[in-house]
Design a protein around this motif. Structure first.
Motif, PDB file in Angstrom:
ATOM      1  N   PHE A 228       0.644  -1.131  -0.067  1.00  0.00           N
ATOM      2  CA  PHE A 228      -0.087  -0.184   0.014  1.00  0.00           C
ATOM      3  C   PHE A 228       0.968   1.373   0.097  1.00  0.00           C
ATOM      4  O   PHE A 228       1.017   2.135   0.703  1.00  0.00           O
ATOM      5  N   CYS A 229       1.831   1.127  -1.016  1.00  0.00           N
ATOM      6  CA  CYS A 229       2.526   2.488  -0.855  1.00  0.00           C
ATOM      7  C   CYS A 229       2.872   2.900  -2.432  1.00  0.00           C
ATOM      8  O   CYS A 229       2.400   2.256  -3.430  1.00  0.00           O
ATOM      9  N   GLY A 230       3.498   4.055  -2.777  1.00  0.00           N
ATOM     10  CA  GLY A 230       3.833   4.521  -4.139  1.00  0.00           C
ATOM     11  C   GLY A 230       2.759   5.616  -4.681  1.00  0.00           C
ATOM     12  O   GLY A 230       1.817   5.905  -3.718  1.00  0.00           O
ATOM     13  N   GLU A 231       2.714   5.714  -5.970  1.00  0.00           N
ATOM     14  CA  GLU A 231       1.856   6.788  -6.141  1.00  0.00           C
ATOM     15  C   GLU A 231       0.271   6.590  -6.010  1.00  0.00           C
ATOM     16  O   GLU A 231      -0.072   5.630  -6.241  1.00  0.00           O
ATOM     17  N   GLY A 232      -0.302   7.706  -5.525  1.00  0.00           N
ATOM     18  CA  GLY A 232      -1.787   7.486  -5.328  1.00  0.00           C
ATOM     19  C   GLY A 232      -2.195   6.919  -3.929  1.00  0.00           C
ATOM     20  O   GLY A 232      -3.047   7.284  -3.498  1.00  0.00           O
ATOM     21  N   PHE A 233      -1.153   6.163  -3.117  1.00  0.00           N
ATOM     22  CA  PHE A 233      -1.261   5.917  -1.872  1.00  0.00           C
ATOM     23  C   PHE A 233      -0.883   6.829  -0.880  1.00  0.00           C
ATOM     24  O   PHE A 233       0.272   6.945  -0.236  1.00  0.00           O
ATOM     25  N   TYR A 234      -2.186   7.885  -0.421  1.00  0.00           N
ATOM     26  CA  TYR A 234      -1.625   8.915   0.773  1.00  0.00           C
ATOM     27  C   TYR A 234      -3.044   8.948   1.378  1.00  0.00           C
ATOM     28  O   TYR A 234      -4.252   8.524   1.044  1.00  0.00           O
ATOM     29  N   GLY A 235      -2.962   9.388   2.737  1.00  0.00           N
ATOM     30  CA  GLY A 235      -4.029   9.920   3.484  1.00  0.00           C
ATOM     31  C   GLY A 235      -4.913   8.624   3.700  1.00  0.00           C
ATOM     32  O   GLY A 235      -4.389   7.491   3.898  1.00  0.00           O
ATOM     33  N   LEU A 236      -6.192   8.666   3.616  1.00  0.00           N
ATOM     34  CA  LEU A 236      -7.004   7.557   3.852  1.00  0.00           C
ATOM     35  C   LEU A 236      -7.096   6.461   2.903  1.00  0.00           C
ATOM     36  O   LEU A 236      -7.526   5.443   3.011  1.00  0.00           O
ATOM     37  N   ARG A 237      -6.521   6.835   1.773  1.00  0.00           N
ATOM     38  CA  ARG A 237      -6.422   5.813   0.705  1.00  0.00           C
ATOM     39  C   ARG A 237      -5.716   4.742   1.023  1.00  0.00           C
ATOM     40  O   ARG A 237      -6.066   3.649   0.475  1.00  0.00           O
ATOM     41  N   VAL A 238      -4.775   4.900   1.670  1.00  0.00           N
ATOM     42  CA  VAL A 238      -4.007   3.819   2.102  1.00  0.00           C
ATOM     43  C   VAL A 238      -4.680   2.651   2.988  1.00  0.00           C
ATOM     44  O   VAL A 238      -4.791   1.700   2.695  1.00  0.00           O
ATOM     45  N   HIS A 239      -5.498   3.387   3.890  1.00  0.00           N
ATOM     46  CA  HIS A 239      -6.209   2.658   4.895  1.00  0.00           C
ATOM     47  C   HIS A 239      -7.499   1.957   4.185  1.00  0.00           C
ATOM     48  O   HIS A 239      -7.777   0.655   4.394  1.00  0.00           O
ATOM     49  N   GLU A 240      -7.939   2.659   3.151  1.00  0.00           N
ATOM     50  CA  GLU A 240      -9.205   2.210   2.328  1.00  0.00           C
ATOM     51  C   GLU A 240      -8.597   0.854   1.775  1.00  0.00           C
ATOM     52  O   GLU A 240      -9.331  -0.366   1.789  1.00  0.00           O
ATOM     53  N   ALA A 241      -7.283   0.979   1.131  1.00  0.00           N
ATOM     54  CA  ALA A 241      -6.693   0.025   0.319  1.00  0.00           C
ATOM     55  C   ALA A 241      -6.372  -1.315   1.401  1.00  0.00           C
ATOM     56  O   ALA A 241      -6.692  -2.582   0.905  1.00  0.00           O
ATOM     57  N   ALA A 242      -6.044  -1.118   2.544  1.00  0.00           N
ATOM     58  CA  ALA A 242      -5.666  -2.187   3.550  1.00  0.00           C
ATOM     59  C   ALA A 242      -7.007  -2.871   3.615  1.00  0.00           C
ATOM     60  O   ALA A 242      -6.814  -4.166   3.890  1.00  0.00           O
ATOM     61  N   LEU A 243      -7.944  -1.937   4.070  1.00  0.00           N
ATOM     62  CA  LEU A 243      -9.194  -2.710   4.470  1.00  0.00           C
ATOM     63  C   LEU A 243      -9.783  -3.574   3.329  1.00  0.00           C
ATOM     64  O   LEU A 243     -10.494  -4.566   3.429  1.00  0.00           O
ATOM     65  N   ALA A 244      -9.869  -3.283   2.203  1.00  0.00           N
ATOM     66  CA  ALA A 244     -10.268  -3.749   0.860  1.00  0.00           C
ATOM     67  C   ALA A 244      -9.769  -5.035   0.765  1.00  0.00           C
ATOM     68  O   ALA A 244     -10.374  -5.922   0.307  1.00  0.00           O
ATOM     69  N   LYS A 245      -8.349  -5.125   0.932  1.00  0.00           N
ATOM     70  CA  LYS A 245      -7.406  -6.243   0.865  1.00  0.00           C
ATOM     71  C   LYS A 245      -7.948  -7.260   1.710  1.00  0.00           C
ATOM     72  O   LYS A 245      -7.474  -8.421   1.825  1.00  0.00           O
ATOM     73  N   GLY A 246      -8.246  -6.787   2.854  1.00  0.00           N
ATOM     74  CA  GLY A 246      -8.540  -7.707   4.129  1.00  0.00           C
ATOM     75  C   GLY A 246      -7.402  -8.079   5.049  1.00  0.00           C
ATOM     76  O   GLY A 246      -7.488  -9.269   5.731  1.00  0.00           O
ATOM     77  N   VAL A 247      -6.366  -7.236   4.776  1.00  0.00           N
ATOM     78  CA  VAL A 247      -5.254  -7.574   5.676  1.00  0.00           C
ATOM     79  C   VAL A 247      -5.276  -7.508   7.224  1.00  0.00           C
ATOM     80  O   VAL A 247      -6.345  -6.794   7.557  1.00  0.00           O
TER      81      VAL A 247
ATOM     82  N   LYS B  35       6.709  -0.423  12.302  1.00  0.00           N
ATOM     83  CA  LYS B  35       5.934  -0.919  13.484  1.00  0.00           C
ATOM     84  C   LYS B  35       4.346  -1.458  12.977  1.00  0.00           C
ATOM     85  O   LYS B  35       3.673  -0.744  12.408  1.00  0.00           O
ATOM     86  N   ALA B  36       4.265  -2.550  13.163  1.00  0.00           N
ATOM     87  CA  ALA B  36       2.878  -3.415  13.148  1.00  0.00           C
ATOM     88  C   ALA B  36       1.712  -2.671  13.984  1.00  0.00           C
ATOM     89  O   ALA B  36       1.966  -2.661  15.238  1.00  0.00           O
ATOM     90  N   VAL B  37       0.478  -2.821  13.042  1.00  0.00           N
ATOM     91  CA  VAL B  37      -0.648  -2.496  14.029  1.00  0.00           C
ATOM     92  C   VAL B  37      -1.702  -3.276  13.670  1.00  0.00           C
ATOM     93  O   VAL B  37      -1.827  -3.619  12.421  1.00  0.00           O
ATOM     94  N   GLU B  38      -2.328  -3.878  14.588  1.00  0.00           N
ATOM     95  CA  GLU B  38      -3.486  -4.705  14.347  1.00  0.00           C
ATOM     96  C   GLU B  38      -4.864  -4.215  13.664  1.00  0.00           C
ATOM     97  O   GLU B  38      -5.331  -2.936  13.784  1.00  0.00           O
ATOM     98  N   VAL B  39      -5.704  -4.893  12.599  1.00  0.00           N
ATOM     99  CA  VAL B  39      -6.500  -4.423  11.945  1.00  0.00           C
ATOM    100  C   VAL B  39      -7.763  -5.003  12.722  1.00  0.00           C
ATOM    101  O   VAL B  39      -7.724  -6.187  12.907  1.00  0.00           O
ATOM    102  N   GLU B  40      -8.556  -3.985  13.169  1.00  0.00           N
ATOM    103  CA  GLU B  40      -9.958  -4.983  13.998  1.00  0.00           C
ATOM    104  C   GLU B  40     -11.116  -4.960  12.771  1.00  0.00           C
ATOM    105  O   GLU B  40     -11.107  -4.294  12.020  1.00  0.00           O
ATOM    106  N   PRO B  41     -11.859  -6.149  13.342  1.00  0.00           N
ATOM    107  CA  PRO B  41     -13.087  -6.324  12.568  1.00  0.00           C
ATOM    108  C   PRO B  41     -14.015  -5.316  12.006  1.00  0.00           C
ATOM    109  O   PRO B  41     -14.224  -5.339  11.076  1.00  0.00           O
ATOM    110  N   ASP B  42     -14.241  -4.201  12.912  1.00  0.00           N
ATOM    111  CA  ASP B  42     -15.067  -3.297  12.565  1.00  0.00           C
ATOM    112  C   ASP B  42     -14.481  -1.971  12.237  1.00  0.00           C
ATOM    113  O   ASP B  42     -15.033  -0.899  12.181  1.00  0.00           O
ATOM    114  N   ASP B  43     -13.189  -2.012  11.630  1.00  0.00           N
ATOM    115  CA  ASP B  43     -12.527  -0.798  11.558  1.00  0.00           C
ATOM    116  C   ASP B  43     -13.026  -0.224  10.432  1.00  0.00           C
ATOM    117  O   ASP B  43     -13.409  -0.644   9.169  1.00  0.00           O
ATOM    118  N   THR B  44     -12.911   1.273  10.334  1.00  0.00           N
ATOM    119  CA  THR B  44     -13.154   2.038   9.068  1.00  0.00           C
ATOM    120  C   THR B  44     -11.950   2.590   8.716  1.00  0.00           C
ATOM    121  O   THR B  44     -11.072   2.418   9.663  1.00  0.00           O
TER     122      THR B  44
END
Ligand code: GRF
Length: 214
Positions: A117-136, A159-168
């Protein structure tokens, strides 16, 4: 003492983490000497003012080319004797020439575990949207040196951070900031200023004792 310039464009919570760390004496051998914003309305400028840090606004659109923009930044940095640039939510891509001129002297914080989730176009909330869409199930943040390739420079710390099931995207962004970004960035900046970071090509090693004169 390394003079640090923090480049910002928005809210500046990472700048605040650096200011707080500096005030707590946690930035060894470094001081925030200048804040540079690409946007006159950035709240980060208010944070700088409150902390008594000089600031400047340089808008990309006021320059004909990205090279000229880089030259103007360079002049400002030289005038202020800057030894380290920290990109903390800086939304303008820097020219290849500028990146080469400051090789291994520009640090960026990115809100994912690069190379995901990096490189061109991956900034701000888009990064987290992509991570959630991928289901990491785990994401995080990365501090890295800046090269000509967007988000492609040598990795300093992660540094790693857990994704929680109800995350936005918003809730994930906040947790990544709180648990990873605001912790990693001041630490990496302190390591740089204390001469603890050794760079060998794509690999950065952290030495317990400062070994480099910076
Ligand atoms: C942060 O998520 C950072 O990782 C990214 O841009 C955002 C900036 O936020 N590069 P702030 O301005 O520091 O609050």
């Amino acid at each position: 003492m390394v003079n640090i310039a923090v480049f910002v464009s928005g809210g500046g919570t990472n700048l605040q983490a650096l200011i707080d760390a500096a005030q707590a004496g946690q930035i060894e051998n470094g001081r925030i000497a200048l804040v540079v914003s690409s946007s006159p309305g950035a709240f980060a400028l208010t944070r700088a003012e409150k902390a008594g840090i000089p600031s400047a606004v340089l808008r990309r659109r006021d320059f004909d080319s990205v090279e000229r923009y880089g030259d103007a930044l360079d002049t400002l940095l030289r005038e202020n004797g800057i030894g380290l640039i920290v990109l903390a939510g800086f939304m303008t891509v820097l020219s290849a020439d500028f990146c080469r001129r400051y090789e291994n002297r520009i640090i960026n914080i990115h809100p994912s575990l690069i190379p995901s989730f990096c490189g061109e176009g991956f900034y701000g909330l888009r990064v987290h949207e992509a991570a959630l869409a991928k289901g990491v199930k785990v994401t995080g943040a990365t501090v890295h040196f800046v090269s000509e390739v967007v988000d492609g420079g040598a990795i300093i710390a992660q540094k790693a951070v857990e994704v929680e099931p109800d995350d936005t995207p918003e809730s994930l962004q906040k947790r990544v900031m709180r648990q990873a970004e605001w912790v990693l960035l001041p630490r990496a900046v302190s390591d740089f200023c204390a001469g603890r970071l050794m760079v060998d090509g794509a690999v950065v090693t952290r030495k317990e004792e400062g070994v480099l004169a910076v």
